[in-house]
Design a protein around this motif. Structure first.
Motif, PDB file in Angstrom:
ATOM      1  N   VAL A 348       0.802  -1.218   0.000  1.00 61.63           N
ATOM      2  CA  VAL A 348       0.000   0.000   0.000  1.00 61.63           C
ATOM      3  C   VAL A 348       0.839   1.274   0.000  1.00 61.63           C
ATOM      4  O   VAL A 348       0.376   2.320  -0.465  1.00 61.63           O
ATOM      5  CB  VAL A 348      -0.978   0.001   1.195  1.00 61.63           C
ATOM      6  N   SER A 349       2.061   1.209   0.504  1.00 64.86           N
ATOM      7  CA  SER A 349       2.880   2.417   0.598  1.00 64.86           C
ATOM      8  C   SER A 349       4.346   2.035   0.745  1.00 64.86           C
ATOM      9  O   SER A 349       4.676   0.894   1.105  1.00 64.86           O
ATOM     10  CB  SER A 349       2.456   3.271   1.806  1.00 64.86           C
ATOM     11  N   VAL A 350       5.200   2.995   0.512  1.00 59.94           N
ATOM     12  CA  VAL A 350       6.633   2.772   0.700  1.00 59.94           C
ATOM     13  C   VAL A 350       6.941   2.503   2.168  1.00 59.94           C
ATOM     14  O   VAL A 350       7.752   1.625   2.493  1.00 59.94           O
ATOM     15  CB  VAL A 350       7.434   3.985   0.188  1.00 59.94           C
ATOM     16  N   ASP A 351       6.287   3.217   3.052  1.00 56.68           N
ATOM     17  CA  ASP A 351       6.519   2.990   4.486  1.00 56.68           C
ATOM     18  C   ASP A 351       6.175   1.561   4.876  1.00 56.68           C
ATOM     19  O   ASP A 351       6.916   0.909   5.636  1.00 56.68           O
ATOM     20  CB  ASP A 351       5.697   3.970   5.319  1.00 56.68           C
ATOM     21  N   HIS A 352       5.051   1.066   4.381  1.00 60.52           N
ATOM     22  CA  HIS A 352       4.675  -0.303   4.731  1.00 60.52           C
ATOM     23  C   HIS A 352       5.634  -1.301   4.087  1.00 60.52           C
ATOM     24  O   HIS A 352       5.992  -2.318   4.699  1.00 60.52           O
ATOM     25  CB  HIS A 352       3.239  -0.593   4.298  1.00 60.52           C
ATOM     26  N   MET A 353       6.072  -1.045   2.870  1.00 57.01           N
ATOM     27  CA  MET A 353       7.041  -1.918   2.219  1.00 57.01           C
ATOM     28  C   MET A 353       8.326  -2.001   3.043  1.00 57.01           C
ATOM     29  O   MET A 353       8.901  -3.079   3.217  1.00 57.01           O
ATOM     30  CB  MET A 353       7.345  -1.403   0.812  1.00 57.01           C
ATOM     31  N   LYS A 354       8.760  -0.875   3.594  1.00 54.87           N
ATOM     32  CA  LYS A 354       9.970  -0.875   4.411  1.00 54.87           C
ATOM     33  C   LYS A 354       9.781  -1.701   5.679  1.00 54.87           C
ATOM     34  O   LYS A 354      10.716  -2.367   6.145  1.00 54.87           O
ATOM     35  CB  LYS A 354      10.362   0.564   4.756  1.00 54.87           C
ATOM     36  N   ARG A 355       8.576  -1.673   6.237  1.00 53.53           N
ATOM     37  CA  ARG A 355       8.310  -2.480   7.433  1.00 53.53           C
ATOM     38  C   ARG A 355       8.377  -3.968   7.109  1.00 53.53           C
ATOM     39  O   ARG A 355       8.965  -4.761   7.854  1.00 53.53           O
ATOM     40  CB  ARG A 355       6.943  -2.117   8.011  1.00 53.53           C
ATOM     41  N   VAL A 356       7.769  -4.358   5.992  1.00 50.01           N
ATOM     42  CA  VAL A 356       7.817  -5.760   5.567  1.00 50.01           C
ATOM     43  C   VAL A 356       9.259  -6.174   5.308  1.00 50.01           C
ATOM     44  O   VAL A 356       9.709  -7.242   5.748  1.00 50.01           O
ATOM     45  CB  VAL A 356       6.947  -5.964   4.314  1.00 50.01           C
ATOM     46  N   ALA A 357       9.992  -5.336   4.589  1.00 49.81           N
ATOM     47  CA  ALA A 357      11.391  -5.648   4.285  1.00 49.81           C
ATOM     48  C   ALA A 357      12.222  -5.776   5.560  1.00 49.81           C
ATOM     49  O   ALA A 357      13.123  -6.628   5.641  1.00 49.81           O
ATOM     50  CB  ALA A 357      11.972  -4.562   3.379  1.00 49.81           C
ATOM     51  N   ALA A 358      11.919  -4.956   6.567  1.00 46.64           N
ATOM     52  CA  ALA A 358      12.672  -5.015   7.819  1.00 46.64           C
ATOM     53  C   ALA A 358      12.479  -6.358   8.517  1.00 46.64           C
ATOM     54  O   ALA A 358      13.420  -6.908   9.097  1.00 46.64           O
ATOM     55  CB  ALA A 358      12.249  -3.869   8.734  1.00 46.64           C
ATOM     56  N   HIS A 359      11.255  -6.909   8.460  1.00 47.89           N
ATOM     57  CA  HIS A 359      11.013  -8.231   9.046  1.00 47.89           C
ATOM     58  C   HIS A 359      11.847  -9.301   8.345  1.00 47.89           C
ATOM     59  O   HIS A 359      12.427 -10.182   8.988  1.00 47.89           O
ATOM     60  CB  HIS A 359       9.523  -8.574   8.953  1.00 47.89           C
ATOM     61  N   VAL A 360      11.901  -9.209   7.026  1.00 49.97           N
ATOM     62  CA  VAL A 360      12.659 -10.202   6.255  1.00 49.97           C
ATOM     63  C   VAL A 360      14.159 -10.041   6.504  1.00 49.97           C
ATOM     64  O   VAL A 360      14.877 -11.024   6.726  1.00 49.97           O
ATOM     65  CB  VAL A 360      12.342 -10.087   4.755  1.00 49.97           C
ATOM     66  N   ASP A 361      14.630  -8.816   6.480  1.00 50.52           N
ATOM     67  CA  ASP A 361      16.064  -8.569   6.676  1.00 50.52           C
ATOM     68  C   ASP A 361      16.520  -9.034   8.062  1.00 50.52           C
ATOM     69  O   ASP A 361      17.589  -9.637   8.202  1.00 50.52           O
ATOM     70  CB  ASP A 361      16.379  -7.083   6.501  1.00 50.52           C
ATOM     71  N   GLU A 362      15.706  -8.749   9.084  1.00 45.94           N
ATOM     72  CA  GLU A 362      16.076  -9.165  10.438  1.00 45.94           C
ATOM     73  C   GLU A 362      16.129 -10.684  10.539  1.00 45.94           C
ATOM     74  O   GLU A 362      17.049 -11.252  11.150  1.00 45.94           O
ATOM     75  CB  GLU A 362      15.080  -8.611  11.446  1.00 45.94           C
ATOM     76  N   ALA A 363      15.144 -11.358   9.922  1.00 51.11           N
ATOM     77  CA  ALA A 363      15.137 -12.827   9.964  1.00 51.11           C
ATOM     78  C   ALA A 363      16.385 -13.385   9.274  1.00 51.11           C
ATOM     79  O   ALA A 363      17.040 -14.311   9.783  1.00 51.11           O
ATOM     80  CB  ALA A 363      13.869 -13.354   9.299  1.00 51.11           C
ATOM     81  N   ARG A 364      16.722 -12.803   8.130  1.00 55.83           N
ATOM     82  CA  ARG A 364      17.919 -13.260   7.399  1.00 55.83           C
ATOM     83  C   ARG A 364      19.173 -13.059   8.233  1.00 55.83           C
ATOM     84  O   ARG A 364      20.025 -13.955   8.334  1.00 55.83           O
ATOM     85  CB  ARG A 364      18.019 -12.506   6.070  1.00 55.83           C
ATOM     86  N   GLU A 365      19.287 -11.887   8.856  1.00 53.80           N
ATOM     87  CA  GLU A 365      20.485 -11.580   9.656  1.00 53.80           C
ATOM     88  C   GLU A 365      20.634 -12.499  10.869  1.00 53.80           C
ATOM     89  O   GLU A 365      21.743 -12.786  11.314  1.00 53.80           O
ATOM     90  CB  GLU A 365      20.422 -10.121  10.106  1.00 53.80           C
ATOM     91  N   LYS A 366      19.498 -12.984  11.386  1.00 49.97           N
ATOM     92  CA  LYS A 366      19.533 -13.847  12.571  1.00 49.97           C
ATOM     93  C   LYS A 366      19.570 -15.335  12.224  1.00 49.97           C
ATOM     94  O   LYS A 366      19.464 -16.176  13.111  1.00 49.97           O
ATOM     95  CB  LYS A 366      18.339 -13.547  13.469  1.00 49.97           C
TER      96      LYS A 366
END
Length: 534
Positions: A348-366
């Protein structure tokens, strides 16, 4: 293609059905700047490009109070109309919505960025709700006469009267379906409505209200206020008699607290972290396509969509391989257009896309594994994100327990049904759950053990939600109250009990000692129980 004129920024190129005059006509419906100081309008953009579509007026607390006064005055006249007259408006609205389905889909896509198939399906939800209540409202709202405490001599009649003015606070993910489908039973029951759509997706809701007016709904009965939740929400809740809210659990808790202080009712559909259990006897040819839609439909932005899949160890590897391959194929259909070619749209928005991406990035990093996807797609549009499949997600990762609300799913392995049930229920949420198996009896028994307001067998979430005759809601932290079914209509009413005593026999008799009256009363109660008269 038409182009809207704007005050600043790039001009959005939109479908021919969406013109500058249409946008201006719709935004003029918002109650704003009439009872208080004018506020800076919200800049609406097309999700696919980020280009400006128009400017949405923002309401002040004084505007909200004015809207409530107008709606309350109109509601008294509306409630006095026969139910048949109110239903006739929605009979006409049903056809108008179907006739304008393409324009509605355009307006939904502009604000949400979803694929056109999903926009059409969203627009069809409201006619389904209308059709259900056209069929059932008369029976549901009809006064029901019953015997009173003493058969024949007393009667008790159950009546359902409108509460008055209802606030409908709608989300951005299904802005037309939820705003209109929640307002429909409120209006049929005889209430006025104050609608608060999300700023980003208000145009489709405003168009729906315009269609209601064309169908004969009185002007003033539905008022629209726009603005940030903290700006208009408290005054809105203080001005109404019932609140219908769909959104986050955190906001729902705030609304529930204020409604409780005001001693008014509320119905809250909140967040979810919805599980799917795949048993070892499943038909993968059927299960994989359905699971793909359950996870990635509406780009994963559905309260009931699946974010956790638990697969029996015997079929886990094959299921993961086939699911990941299907997700990768879906990713090739990402697109930003107003036709049916793309199968998956934008977030729906760039802000929401960044939130989704942050969940994925954190999971990958951990230490989680990204099996497929996991990246934004700015080459398609500013808020696009690939369909993503994860494994190895652990409880210290945000995606394990928080609602990601995007095209991201984790697939887990389990060895026994008891383990699968424990894992599925290990969440604060309880909105939806799904079971896949070749044995319906086995699935039905398993469903009894799951903690969710909706449980779908051999489907992700559509079967339960589309059953408009059955109430739909959440348990645990996923909400209070339901929509759909008789309960979805009656929640907008006050239940009134009118008792009649034809002969004065229930009062104490001065001429009879109380001990004798007690014996007579006990004898009567036992006799009524034996004769099934209670």
């Amino acid at each position: 293609m038409s182009t809207t004129s704007t005050q600043s920024g790039s001009k959005a190129k939109l479908p021919p059905r969406v013109t500058e005059s249409l946008v201006n006509r719709l935004t003029a419906m918002v109650t704003a700047g009439t009872a208080g100081e004018a506020r800076e309008p919200f800049e609406m953009t097309e999700v696919y490009t980020g280009d400006v579509v128009g400017y949405l007026p923002q309401s002040s607390p004084e505007d909200v109070k004015a809207a409530a006064e107008i709606a309350r005055a109109a509601q008294r006249e509306w409630a006095a109309r026969p139910l048949a007259d109110r239903l006739a408006v929605f009979e006409r609205a049903h056809e108008l919505i179907l006739s304008e389905i393409e324009t509605l889909a355009d307006l939904i896509q502009i604000g949400c960025g979803k694929a056109r198939r999903m926009a059409i399906e969203e627009a069809c939800d409201t006619p389904m709700v209308i059709a259900h209540y056209l069929k059932t409202a008369k029976k549901t709202l009809k006064p029901k006469k019953r015997s009173g405490p003493m058969p024949v001599i007393t009667t008790s009649t159950e009546e359902h009267r409108p509460k008055g003015v209802v606030a409908v606070i709608a989300p951005w993910n299904f802005p037309f379906a939820i705003s209109m489908s929640d307002s429909t039973p409120a209006l049929i029951a005889g209430n006025g409505v104050i609608m608060k759509p999300d700023n980003k997706t208000a145009l489709c809701t405003l168009y729906g209200i315009e269609l209601l007016h064309k169908a004969g709904l009185p002007r003033g009965l539905v008022q629209v206020v726009c603005g940030g939740g903290p700006d208009v929400g408290p005054t809105l809740i203080d001005s109404v008699d019932f609140v219908m809210f769909t959104g986050s659990t955190a906001t729902g808790r705030t609304i529930g607290e204020q409604a409780g202080r005001n001693l008014i009712g509320c119905s809250l559909e909140l967040g979810g972290k919805n599980p799917m259990i795949v048993l070892d006897d499943v038909n993968l040819d059927e299960a994989i396509p359905s699971a793909i839609f359950a996870v990635f439909g509406n780009t994963g932005q559905a309260c009931m969509h699946i974010e956790r899949i638990y697969v029996h160890e015997r079929i886990y590897d094959e299921y993961l391989r086939r699911f990941a391959a299907a997700a990768e194929e879906l990713g090739k259909t990402l697109g930003a257009s107003y036709d049916f070619e793309p199968e998956m749209g934008s977030l729906v928005s760039v802000d929401h896309m960044k939130r989704v991406a942050a969940h994925v990035d954190e999971a990958r990093e951990k230490g989680a594994t990204v099996v497929t996807g996991g990246k934004p797609r700015p080459d398609i549009g500013p808020a696009f994100f690939e369909p993503t499949v994860l494994t190895g997600v652990t409880k210290d990762m945000a995606h394990a327990t928080q609602e990601t609300f995007g095209p991201v799913v984790t697939i887990y392995k389990y060895s026994g049904v008891d383990e699968a049930v424990a894992l599925a229920n290990d969440t604060d949420y309880g909105l939806n759950a799904s079971i896949w198996t070749g044995n319906i009896e086995r699935a039905t028994a398993l469903a009894e053990r799951l903690e969710a307001g909706a449980i779908n067998i051999n489907d992700g979430f559509v079967t339960s939600y589309a059953a408009k005759g059955t109430p739909s809601g959440g348990v645990k932290q996923s909400g209070v109250g339901t929509r759909h079914g008789a309960a979805g209509l009656l929640k907008y009413t006050d239940t009134i009990n009118v008792g009649v005593q034809k002969k004065q026999i229930m009062a104490a008799r001065a001429s009879m000692p109380y001990e004798k009256q007690l014996k007579s009363t006990l004898l009567t109660l036992r006799l009524m129980r034996r004769l099934h008269l209670g």
